[in-house]
Design a protein around this motif. Structure first.
Motif, PDB file in Angstrom:
ATOM      1  N   THR A 121       0.852  -1.194   0.000  1.00  0.00           N
ATOM      2  CA  THR A 121       0.000   0.000   0.000  1.00  0.00           C
ATOM      3  C   THR A 121       0.889   1.245   0.000  1.00  0.00           C
ATOM      4  O   THR A 121       2.103   1.156   0.215  1.00  0.00           O
ATOM      5  N   CYS A 122       0.289   2.373  -0.299  1.00  0.00           N
ATOM      6  CA  CYS A 122       1.040   3.633  -0.274  1.00  0.00           C
ATOM      7  C   CYS A 122       0.143   4.712   0.302  1.00  0.00           C
ATOM      8  O   CYS A 122      -1.082   4.604   0.262  1.00  0.00           O
ATOM      9  N   TRP A 123       0.767   5.740   0.867  1.00  0.00           N
ATOM     10  CA  TRP A 123      -0.014   6.846   1.408  1.00  0.00           C
ATOM     11  C   TRP A 123       0.890   8.068   1.553  1.00  0.00           C
ATOM     12  O   TRP A 123       2.099   7.981   1.342  1.00  0.00           O
ATOM     13  N   SER A 124       0.278   9.189   1.908  1.00  0.00           N
ATOM     14  CA  SER A 124       1.060  10.416   2.066  1.00  0.00           C
ATOM     15  C   SER A 124       0.692  11.083   3.387  1.00  0.00           C
ATOM     16  O   SER A 124      -0.353  10.782   3.972  1.00  0.00           O
ATOM     17  N   ALA A 125       1.554  11.970   3.813  1.00  0.00           N
ATOM     18  CA  ALA A 125       1.320  12.692   5.071  1.00  0.00           C
ATOM     19  C   ALA A 125       1.525  14.176   4.833  1.00  0.00           C
ATOM     20  O   ALA A 125       2.237  14.571   3.902  1.00  0.00           O
ATOM     21  N   GLN A 126       0.888  14.965   5.661  1.00  0.00           N
ATOM     22  CA  GLN A 126       1.083  16.419   5.572  1.00  0.00           C
ATOM     23  C   GLN A 126       1.464  16.936   6.956  1.00  0.00           C
ATOM     24  O   GLN A 126       0.803  16.632   7.944  1.00  0.00           O
ATOM     25  N   ASP A 127       2.538  17.726   6.998  1.00  0.00           N
ATOM     26  CA  ASP A 127       3.045  18.201   8.279  1.00  0.00           C
ATOM     27  C   ASP A 127       3.101  19.720   8.311  1.00  0.00           C
ATOM     28  O   ASP A 127       3.459  20.357   7.323  1.00  0.00           O
ATOM     29  N   CYS A 128       2.783  20.293   9.474  1.00  0.00           N
ATOM     30  CA  CYS A 128       2.900  21.743   9.675  1.00  0.00           C
ATOM     31  C   CYS A 128       4.290  22.056  10.212  1.00  0.00           C
ATOM     32  O   CYS A 128       4.775  21.374  11.128  1.00  0.00           O
ATOM     33  N   VAL A 129       4.897  23.098   9.673  1.00  0.00           N
ATOM     34  CA  VAL A 129       6.268  23.435  10.051  1.00  0.00           C
ATOM     35  C   VAL A 129       6.333  24.909  10.459  1.00  0.00           C
ATOM     36  O   VAL A 129       5.913  25.787   9.697  1.00  0.00           O
ATOM     37  N   THR A 130       6.849  25.182  11.642  1.00  0.00           N
ATOM     38  CA  THR A 130       7.031  26.576  12.061  1.00  0.00           C
ATOM     39  C   THR A 130       8.361  27.085  11.499  1.00  0.00           C
ATOM     40  O   THR A 130       9.226  26.285  11.113  1.00  0.00           O
ATOM     41  N   ALA A 131       8.522  28.390  11.498  1.00  0.00           N
ATOM     42  CA  ALA A 131       9.742  28.959  10.902  1.00  0.00           C
ATOM     43  C   ALA A 131      10.997  28.534  11.659  1.00  0.00           C
ATOM     44  O   ALA A 131      12.046  28.316  11.055  1.00  0.00           O
ATOM     45  N   ASP A 132      10.890  28.427  12.983  1.00  0.00           N
ATOM     46  CA  ASP A 132      12.100  28.048  13.736  1.00  0.00           C
ATOM     47  C   ASP A 132      12.112  26.557  14.073  1.00  0.00           C
ATOM     48  O   ASP A 132      12.936  26.119  14.874  1.00  0.00           O
ATOM     49  N   GLN A 133      11.185  25.782  13.469  1.00  0.00           N
ATOM     50  CA  GLN A 133      11.143  24.316  13.602  1.00  0.00           C
ATOM     51  C   GLN A 133      10.681  23.827  14.974  1.00  0.00           C
ATOM     52  O   GLN A 133      10.663  22.620  15.226  1.00  0.00           O
ATOM     53  N   ILE A 134      10.314  24.733  15.864  1.00  0.00           N
ATOM     54  CA  ILE A 134       9.847  24.321  17.190  1.00  0.00           C
ATOM     55  C   ILE A 134       8.322  24.465  17.223  1.00  0.00           C
ATOM     56  O   ILE A 134       7.795  25.500  16.800  1.00  0.00           O
ATOM     57  N   PRO A 135       7.591  23.468  17.697  1.00  0.00           N
ATOM     58  CA  PRO A 135       6.121  23.567  17.716  1.00  0.00           C
ATOM     59  C   PRO A 135       5.621  24.767  18.527  1.00  0.00           C
ATOM     60  O   PRO A 135       6.336  25.290  19.395  1.00  0.00           O
ATOM     61  N   PHE A 136       4.399  25.169  18.226  1.00  0.00           N
ATOM     62  CA  PHE A 136       3.705  26.174  19.034  1.00  0.00           C
ATOM     63  C   PHE A 136       2.828  25.421  20.027  1.00  0.00           C
ATOM     64  O   PHE A 136       1.855  24.760  19.631  1.00  0.00           O
ATOM     65  N   ILE A 137       3.159  25.530  21.308  1.00  0.00           N
ATOM     66  CA  ILE A 137       2.332  24.887  22.338  1.00  0.00           C
ATOM     67  C   ILE A 137       2.176  25.879  23.485  1.00  0.00           C
ATOM     68  O   ILE A 137       3.173  26.247  24.128  1.00  0.00           O
ATOM     69  N   GLY A 138       0.967  26.320  23.728  1.00  0.00           N
ATOM     70  CA  GLY A 138       0.753  27.286  24.812  1.00  0.00           C
ATOM     71  C   GLY A 138      -0.463  28.144  24.540  1.00  0.00           C
ATOM     72  O   GLY A 138      -1.308  27.812  23.708  1.00  0.00           O
ATOM     73  N   THR A 139      -0.539  29.278  25.230  1.00  0.00           N
ATOM     74  CA  THR A 139      -1.701  30.163  25.119  1.00  0.00           C
ATOM     75  C   THR A 139      -1.883  30.632  23.680  1.00  0.00           C
ATOM     76  O   THR A 139      -0.926  31.073  23.038  1.00  0.00           O
ATOM     77  N   TYR A 140      -3.127  30.543  23.192  1.00  0.00           N
ATOM     78  CA  TYR A 140      -3.421  30.832  21.776  1.00  0.00           C
ATOM     79  C   TYR A 140      -3.066  32.267  21.421  1.00  0.00           C
ATOM     80  O   TYR A 140      -2.462  32.544  20.383  1.00  0.00           O
ATOM     81  N   ALA A 141      -3.486  33.197  22.270  1.00  0.00           N
ATOM     82  CA  ALA A 141      -3.190  34.617  22.042  1.00  0.00           C
ATOM     83  C   ALA A 141      -3.398  35.357  23.353  1.00  0.00           C
ATOM     84  O   ALA A 141      -4.116  34.877  24.234  1.00  0.00           O
ATOM     85  N   LYS A 142      -2.776  36.524  23.454  1.00  0.00           N
ATOM     86  CA  LYS A 142      -2.839  37.261  24.732  1.00  0.00           C
ATOM     87  C   LYS A 142      -4.273  37.557  25.154  1.00  0.00           C
ATOM     88  O   LYS A 142      -4.600  37.494  26.339  1.00  0.00           O
ATOM     89  N   ASP A 143      -5.149  37.875  24.178  1.00  0.00           N
ATOM     90  CA  ASP A 143      -6.518  38.202  24.565  1.00  0.00           C
ATOM     91  C   ASP A 143      -7.435  36.970  24.579  1.00  0.00           C
ATOM     92  O   ASP A 143      -8.643  37.099  24.638  1.00  0.00           O
ATOM     93  N   ARG A 144      -6.851  35.791  24.517  1.00  0.00           N
ATOM     94  CA  ARG A 144      -7.617  34.542  24.688  1.00  0.00           C
ATOM     95  C   ARG A 144      -6.853  33.664  25.686  1.00  0.00           C
ATOM     96  O   ARG A 144      -6.343  32.601  25.338  1.00  0.00           O
ATOM     97  N   PRO A 145      -6.773  34.109  26.947  1.00  0.00           N
ATOM     98  CA  PRO A 145      -5.928  33.386  27.910  1.00  0.00           C
ATOM     99  C   PRO A 145      -6.388  31.958  28.196  1.00  0.00           C
ATOM    100  O   PRO A 145      -5.596  31.151  28.675  1.00  0.00           O
ATOM    101  N   ASP A 146      -7.648  31.654  27.900  1.00  0.00           N
ATOM    102  CA  ASP A 146      -8.136  30.297  28.187  1.00  0.00           C
ATOM    103  C   ASP A 146      -8.178  29.411  26.946  1.00  0.00           C
ATOM    104  O   ASP A 146      -8.743  28.318  26.984  1.00  0.00           O
ATOM    105  N   TRP A 147      -7.636  29.883  25.853  1.00  0.00           N
ATOM    106  CA  TRP A 147      -7.494  29.049  24.665  1.00  0.00           C
ATOM    107  C   TRP A 147      -6.033  28.595  24.586  1.00  0.00           C
ATOM    108  O   TRP A 147      -5.106  29.387  24.817  1.00  0.00           O
ATOM    109  N   ILE A 148      -5.847  27.352  24.236  1.00  0.00           N
ATOM    110  CA  ILE A 148      -4.480  26.807  24.139  1.00  0.00           C
ATOM    111  C   ILE A 148      -4.307  26.182  22.764  1.00  0.00           C
ATOM    112  O   ILE A 148      -5.218  25.516  22.259  1.00  0.00           O
ATOM    113  N   VAL A 149      -3.148  26.394  22.172  1.00  0.00           N
ATOM    114  CA  VAL A 149      -2.890  25.855  20.839  1.00  0.00           C
ATOM    115  C   VAL A 149      -1.748  24.837  20.894  1.00  0.00           C
ATOM    116  O   VAL A 149      -0.851  24.940  21.737  1.00  0.00           O
ATOM    117  N   SER A 150      -1.817  23.878  19.992  1.00  0.00           N
ATOM    118  CA  SER A 150      -0.775  22.861  19.903  1.00  0.00           C
ATOM    119  C   SER A 150      -0.648  22.488  18.423  1.00  0.00           C
ATOM    120  O   SER A 150      -1.539  21.857  17.863  1.00  0.00           O
TER     121      SER A 150
END
Ligand code: FES
Length: 482
Positions: free
Chosen positions: A306-335
């Motif tokens: 079988t064959c398949w493909s994957a799609q990956d998100c890449v940040t500019a500095d290669q380190i994931p974004f994990i933490g508060t979504y934005a300053k004015d959304r303190p209870d939203w968290i992004v990963s």
């Protein structure tokens, strides 16, 4: 095109959300990151519901090669030079802790997920570079070494080995840990207002909202679309290709990936930015063809299952974004932004989010905060901004007959029409499908992807099938013609 994981594991179906509920936390996204986050939060006594738009594990988790490793390519020396010793050490440590956490969970919960402890290797033609990388990895606290010989039949000057990493069946693992969680499938999020998340069948009111989706779909605040790009890569499962100890990846742009699963070798490569022209596409018509040519050389006599493909998100500095979504959304968290290392990053993320919500100090949290500024982001933002096409939102195009008749069956192309540019695809049977080619996310012009017969966005990586149905975000709607 079905991954070996989808073929060999069926995850129990869940009901969709019906009615309004309240909980401590809600996780949007039932991939590995979302399920692990819910698992860690529940263990910490935080009641959590997971909302999945379709089926859990049905997104990128089913497409991974499922290597669990802190060896993220040839990265230690580069990270040390760019980020300094403290950040580089914390990054590798967070990922090594994640490897150990998988081992602990699998052992404690007695999960049958074909887990195997394996060494991880990155190979290269440059012996000096490999030796330096091994030295730096040791300096950062990893049990690493330079080895001259490796098992995979590629030309190289050796490899850097990270000892005692792991590989498993990601869906078997996920099915087991999701068993005791509150999960709603077929519950796409349509609206979020402060602490209320709405789906077609009901809503969740939660103290914390965690975006564990592949690509954060709320554009503002956060602007994550402008701070990441997406990359595709391809995998073949091969039978009669021998056996292999260890997990391998090559250094650089033509890197190949190898691991064993049961009697199969999972052979991957041909990575490229989504929506961009690349070497594989020029090669005899596609990335899969290029990969198959490599198989003939490396594993003659093997058989593709079988064959398949994957799609990956890449940040500019290669380190994931994990933490508060934005300053004015303190209870939203992004990963998000896990690159090719979704398994280890998912666990890093789950542990960080658990510590955030439990107010536990996590020494590694600072390096993943999403609002860090990286000068490496600016060129990308400028480049993508230049691709946006304004004012072309037509959905009806009259495709001239000569274009329809000249197009070969099985091919797609962009056609100039009286109403503007349209995307056209002709099936093998001769049926014509037309779509708008302006990405509904932020207006970039889509390009035809002959490998997978899709329309792909070169800006932030949204993808659509030839009928215009949405396959991957950040876009939230399709591009159907009328
Ligand atoms: Fe953002 Fe297409 S994905 S414009």
């Amino acid at each position: 095109m079905e991954s070996i994981w989808s073929r060999t594991c069926e995850i129990r179906r869940r009901e969709s959300l019906q009615g309004d509920i309240e909980t401590d936390a809600v996780v949007i996204g039932g991939g590995m990151a979302g399920i692990l986050t819910a698992y860690q939060l529940e263990r910490a006594g935080i009641h959590t519901a997971v909302l999945e738009a379709e089926r859990i594990g049905g997104g990128q988790t089913k497409n991974t090669t499922a290597k669990i490793t802190s060896q993220h390519g040839m990265f230690c020396k580069t990270f040390l030079e760019k980020k300094g010793k403290e950040t580089a050490t914390k990054y590798v440590q967070a990922n090594q802790d994640s490897v150990e956490e998988y081992k602990r969970i699998i052992k404690e919960e007695k999960i049958d997920c074909d887990f195997e402890e394996q060494d991880s290797y990155v190979y290269s033609q440059d012996a000096e570079k490999l030796k330096q990388e091994a030295e730096v990895a040791c300096e950062l606290g990893i049990s690493a070494s330079y080895v001259k010989e490796i098992e995979v039949p590629v030309s190289c000057a050796g490899a850097v080995k990270f000892a005692r990493q792991g590989q498993f069946h990601p869906l078997k693992f996920m099915a087991a840990i999701a068993e005791r969680l509150t999960v709603y499938e077929n519950s796409p999020v349509k609206e979020i207002e402060e602490h209320i998340v709405r789906t077609p069948g009901g809503s969740v009111c939660a103290g914390k909202i965690i975006f564990a989706v592949h690509f954060p779909f709320v554009n503002f605040p956060g602007m994550y679309f402008a701070r990441m790009h997406q990359e595709r890569s391809y995998v073949l499962a091969l039978e009669d290709a021998g056996t292999l100890n260890g997990m391998y990846i090559g250094e650089g742009k033509d890197s190949l990936s190898f691991r064993q699963y049961g009697k199969y070798i999972l052979f991957g490569g041909q990575g490229h930015r989504t929506g961009e022209e690349h070497d594989g596409r020029k090669y005899k018509g596609g990335s899969y063809a290029a990969l198959r040519e490599a198989v003939e050389r490396i594993y003659p006599g093997s058989r593709e299952i079988t064959c398949w493909s994957a799609q990956d998100c890449v940040t500019a500095d290669q380190i994931p974004f994990i933490g508060t979504y934005a300053k004015d959304r303190p209870d939203w968290i992004v990963s998000t932004g896990f690159r090719k290392w979704g398994m280890s990053s998912s666990m890093v993320s789950a542990m960080l989010i658990r510590d955030m919500l439990c107010k536990n100090e996590n020494p590694c949290a600072g390096i993943f905060v999403p609002d860090r500024f990286s000068a490496e982001e600016l060129p990308q933002i400028m480049k993508d901004g230049g691709k946006a096409v304004k004012g072309l939102t037509k959905r009806f195009f009259h495709i001239p007959d000569e274009i329809s008749s000249q197009l070969e069956p099985g091919r797609g192309a962009i056609a100039e029409t009286a109403e503007g540019k349209a995307g056209v695809y002709k099936t093998e049977e001769g049926t014509i499908y037309q779509v708008g080619i302006i990405c509904p996310h932020l207006g970039c012009e889509l390009v035809w992807n002959p490998d997978e017969k899709t329309w792909d966005c070169p800006c932030h990586g949204s993808r659509f099938d030839y009928q215009g149905n949405l396959l991957e975000g950040p876009a939230q709607e399709g591009i159907h013609g009328e």
